[in-house]
Design a protein around this motif. Structure first.
Motif: not given
Lengths: 304, 274
Positions: A181, A184-185, A226, A230, A233, A237, A282, A285-286, A289, A292-293, B115-116, B119, B269, B273
């Motif tokens: 992944f 590719v990115t 980015t 991802l 996160i 999880n 939660l 991660l909040l 995030t 991150y923003r 959030f998968p 949770l 792509t 993302v």
């Protein structure tokens, strides 16, 4: 803005998704948070025929969590530290290996298409199959790795039987699965950098290292930020791989927060306490995030 | 320039080898008789090639493997259909219209995508239990929709963004309604995007483990990931059967992925993302 402002039509188009999100995501989310203030377990959770009979216990679960966090010997704290190690080490290798291979694939070499296809295999294989393939290679007696070590006259390694090696083993599986992944990115990011920049740099006499340092890295930054976010996160999880390869063992040594919360919920049936873990995850991660923003925003300011 | 490139080939060859080796190893194991699987030497290529493992997997317990295969395929298929049907119009609205609350909806979708299951699994389990839908397709599909729908919206929105708006403007001028424009002009143009989104949605459901193992506990209802885990748990030494089962699961996906690779990667792509 050339797009029409049309709230009424927009909401008609949005209705199905809004309903689904409200019923299937936000309602359960609120429920889940509220459970963390109850003593819910398998006897009082209710079913199709019996109404639930759990009780509110206020902050008891949170207090218990905090108490176990500061206790001298604490599984919860170990799990927390393991989660951070797991996330950091995985994303570090995903990124460095992914970037290295993306840079190699970006060169105009023979057979690039074949290499790229082969490198995508861990991604194309269903992740549970990948996990089983590694599980088999880690097998103590007949697994590929130990047979190989024996053949070279070396001592075998208790891949999944020892707490240190179990962590190494499960991280290797996840690195294997996650690198494609990143390739590719990052390759997408590299291909979007115009060649003219490199040409201009070469005319000015910049070395390859200088080109990499002053063109590739800064222009790749938004994509890299980015992708790693991802990655963090997802890795934080990541339930499947740990559950399938080590099931958190031996003795909690490869447990991370999500697997630990799952065990608390569906093995020990402490649903209230497990929901508290959920809230902790939660919140983590909040916060992450939000930071991150911020980073992304300041990132954009640098670029434009 | 060609001469100085040898080390690039060496590195890429090593990396490619590591990438494919685990798959090749179970491929090799799947054709070995039991005696060779559990031997103390490494046999790269099966000495006495056999298809017995495949036969055993397909016929074991009245073909339970095929039942799992069917369960997985149906659940993934329905999840994909539900995800696409529900999300297409919403993705279009977010891509094309300006409206009150747009920013919040986008943020909400982003957050739920991040959030998968871990949770939501407890409340979902209780809801599904309350509805009496444990051990049913419906229960699992319901739970999968929580991640499939926001995922599809995000993917499709990014795809709609790449379709030029002028066509719709022209259609509107010619008197088509908003729905008509969407249905007759945009949807046909978006077919490649729908296909890629469907593929990823299908694969996500196909690979899912956490929800499935929580909501399904009857052997007849298992999906492939749980079923495969049973091979390892119950028959701790049956790695030869497991390898054959793993190859049967992997091959269709792998072949499709390699054939459609270019398409799928550019779809991701430009979609996933961003």
């Amino acid at each position: 803005m050339r797009y029409p402002k049309n709230t009424w039509i927009a909401y008609v188009f949005l209705t199905p998704v809004l309903v689904v999100m409200a019923v299937l995501v936000f309602y359960p989310l609120i429920k889940g948070i509220s459970y963390s203030f109850t003593n819910m377990n398998q006897y009082n959770m209710g079913s199709k025929f019996i109404d639930p009979s759990y009780e509110w216990v206020g902050l008891k679960n949170y207090k218990e969590l905090f108490r176990s966090f500061i206790a001298p010997k604490s599984v919860f704290r170990d799990v927390l530290i393991q989660t951070l190690i797991w996330t950091f080490v995985n994303v570090f290798f995903h990124f460095t290996i992914g970037l290295g291979l993306a840079l190699l694939l970006h060169r105009k070499i023979k057979g690039r298409g074949i290499y790229r296809t082969l490198l995508m295999v861990p991604w194309a294989v269903p992740s549970f199959v990948g996990a089983f393939a590694w599980l088999w290679m880690y097998n103590d007696k007949y697994g590929f790795f130990n047979l190989m070590l024996k053949q070279m006259g070396l001592a075998t390694i208790p891949w999944l039987g020892d707490s240190f090696w179990a962590m190494v083993s499960v991280i290797m599986v996840n690195v294997w699965i996650g690198v494609p992944f990143m390739i590719v990115t990052l390759l997408g990011g590299l291909q979007s950098i115009p060649d003219s920049l490199y040409e201009a740099a070469r005319i000015d006499g910049a070395s390859s290292w200088q080109q990499f340092r002053h063109i590739t890295l800064p222009l790749l930054r938004p994509v890299a930020v980015t992708a790693t976010t991802l990655g963090i996160i997802w890795t934080f999880n990541m339930f499947n791989i740990i559950y399938l390869v080590t099931a958190g063992g031996p003795i909690h040594s490869t447990e991370i927060l999500v697997t630990y919360a799952y065990r608390e919920a569906f093995r020990n049936w402490n649903l209230g306490l497990a929901s508290t873990y959920g809230v902790v995850i939660l919140s983590f991660l909040l916060v992450f995030t939000l930071i991150y923003r911020r980073v992304l925003k300041s990132n954009q300011e640098v670029n434009y | 320039m060609q001469k100085s490139n040898w080390w690039v080939h060496v590195l890429l060859t090593i990396a490619s080898f590591i990438a494919v080796f685990p798959v090749l190893w179970i491929l090799s194991t799947s054709f070995k008789p039991e005696s060779e699987v559990f031997s103390n030497t490494i046999e790269w290529i099966p000495q006495s090639f056999t298809l017995d493992n495949y036969k055993a997997v397909l016929t074991k317990s009245n073909g339970i493997f095929l039942t799992w295969f069917k369960n997985s395929a149906l659940i993934a298929l329905f999840t994909t259909v539900v995800g696409l049907v529900l999300s297409t119009t919403a993705a279009y609205a977010i891509s094309r219209f300006r409206f009150f609350g747009k920013k919040w909806i986008e943020l909400g979708l982003l957050i739920t995508q991040m959030f998968p299951g871990a949770l939501l699994i407890i409340p979902l389990y209780l809801i599904v239990n309350k509805l009496g839908l444990l051990n049913t397709y419906a229960g699992v599909i319901l739970a999968y929709s929580t991640t499939a729908v926001p995922f599809c919206v995000m993917m499709l929105k990014n795809y709609f963004d790449t379709i030029p708006y002028e066509l719709e403007e022209a259609a509107r001028v010619d008197g088509l309604s908003h729905f008509g424009t969407f249905y007759r002009i945009v949807l046909p143009l978006a077919l490649p995007g729908l296909a890629v989104t469907a593929f990823y949605s299908f694969i996500t459901a196909w690979n899912e483990f956490l929800v499935a193992i929580t909501l399904l506990n009857q052997e007849q209802m298992y999906t492939l990931p749980i079923g495969l885990q049973q091979f390892v748990n119950q028959f701790n030494t049956d790695f030869h059967y497991m390898s054959a089962a793993a190859m049967l699961i992997t091959l269709p996906v792998l072949v499709f992925f390699i054939v459609a690779q270019k398409y799928l990667i550019s779809g991701l792509t430009s979609g996933g993302v961003k």
